[in-house]
Enzyme design. Structure first.
Site: not given
Length: 300
Positions: A68-69
């Site tokens: 995930c960013v």
């Protein structure tokens, strides 16, 4: 990341909404009632603002969603009825909204129902147009971690239950099969042909004949620098569209190639679908695709 093929390609069937958990059905219907992408985005932010924060003691590496960013953590535990309860948190309000959607939609469900949820339900939500590819990828990783934790909880619970022969066999053999046609033991049972537990948790190193063909075709025609082909057909065992097939019906594909340079996401997906026309016409029901260029690899 999640898409259906263009109109010129064979139709790829999505998991029927009626097969999803009731709370998730309600959320989908809510989002379907919102037409504007901006309004859907605002709805996600609303979910994020109303998600209870996760206690700091649970923000561990074991609970962290990879890929995930933003930073996302997911916790899971069983209630007294052995239904799974999820908690989650994120340092990004939008990602927190995605986590809240899954928490509300999946909490309170038995393990077998959680494992049956296909990631393509994001298409029913209509969110794929409102999120960046990296956000979509993070959303998939959240769902996969939740399903992994649900499966682990089931195995641990059955291991502690000395009266459960099925539970003992699951732990001893490390085998799991989703059987949607025989509900005698809640849809979970050991079997000689069961899916290995590690495979059920996302290990895609062992592929069947169709999976190998898909991988060989993509390697030959697209020359990827990175390629992962994951068979997630176990999540769809017992679905009407799967009955009578060879069992290899649903796949996740992550591919990084220079062939995608200068191509939009739609064109990248269209290229992959065109290469797999024969498979789509002969039993392949759905693909979930992440297609990146080498320069975009950091967002995976």
């Amino acid at each position: 990341m999640f898409s259906v093929p263009p109109s010129s390609s064979p139709a790829v069937s999505l998991q029927p909404i009626e097969e999803l958990p009731p709370k998730l059905q309600e959320i989908i219907q809510l989002f379907q009632g919102v037409q504007e992408p901006k309004a859907k985005y605002e709805q996600l932010l609303f979910y994020g603002r109303n998600l209870n924060p996760l206690e700091s003691q649970y923000k561990t590496s074991e609970n962290k969603v990879q890929g995930c960013v933003s930073q996302v953590w997911v916790r899971a535990y069983l209630d007294k009825d052995r239904n799974v309860i999820f908690e989650a948190d994120s340092d990004s309000l939008l990602t927190k909204g995605l986590a809240a959607l899954l928490v509300q939609g999946l909490s309170g469900q038995p393990v077998k129902e959680i494992l049956r949820v296909s990631p393509d339900f994001v298409v029913l939500l209509g969110l794929q147009q409102s999120l960046t590819p990296s956000r979509n990828n993070g959303f998939l990783n959240m769902l996969k971690l939740m399903q992994k934790k649900a499966l682990q909880l089931y195995v641990e619970a059955e291991k502690d239950d000395d009266s459960s022969t099925v539970g003992k066999n699951l732990v001893e053999n490390s085998n799991l099969v989703m059987n949607g046609e025989n509900g005698g033991n809640g849809g979970l049972e050991s079997s000689e042909n069961a899916i290995d537990l590690k495979e059920g948790l996302g290990n895609q190193s062992v592929l069947g004949s169709r999976g190998k063909r898909i991988k060989e075709m993509l390697e030959k025609e697209i020359r990827p620098v990175e390629l992962e082909v994951e068979d997630i057909s176990y999540q769809h065992a017992g679905h009407s569209g799967v009955k009578g097939s060879d069992g290899e019906t649903h796949f996740n594909v992550k591919i990084v190639s220079e062939e995608f340079e200068g191509k939009s996401l739609v064109k990248r997906h269209r290229l992959i679908y065109s290469l797999l026309q024969d498979e789509l016409q002969n039993g392949l029901h759905a693909l979930s695709i992440v297609a990146k260029t080498p320069s975009e690899i950091d967002t995976l």
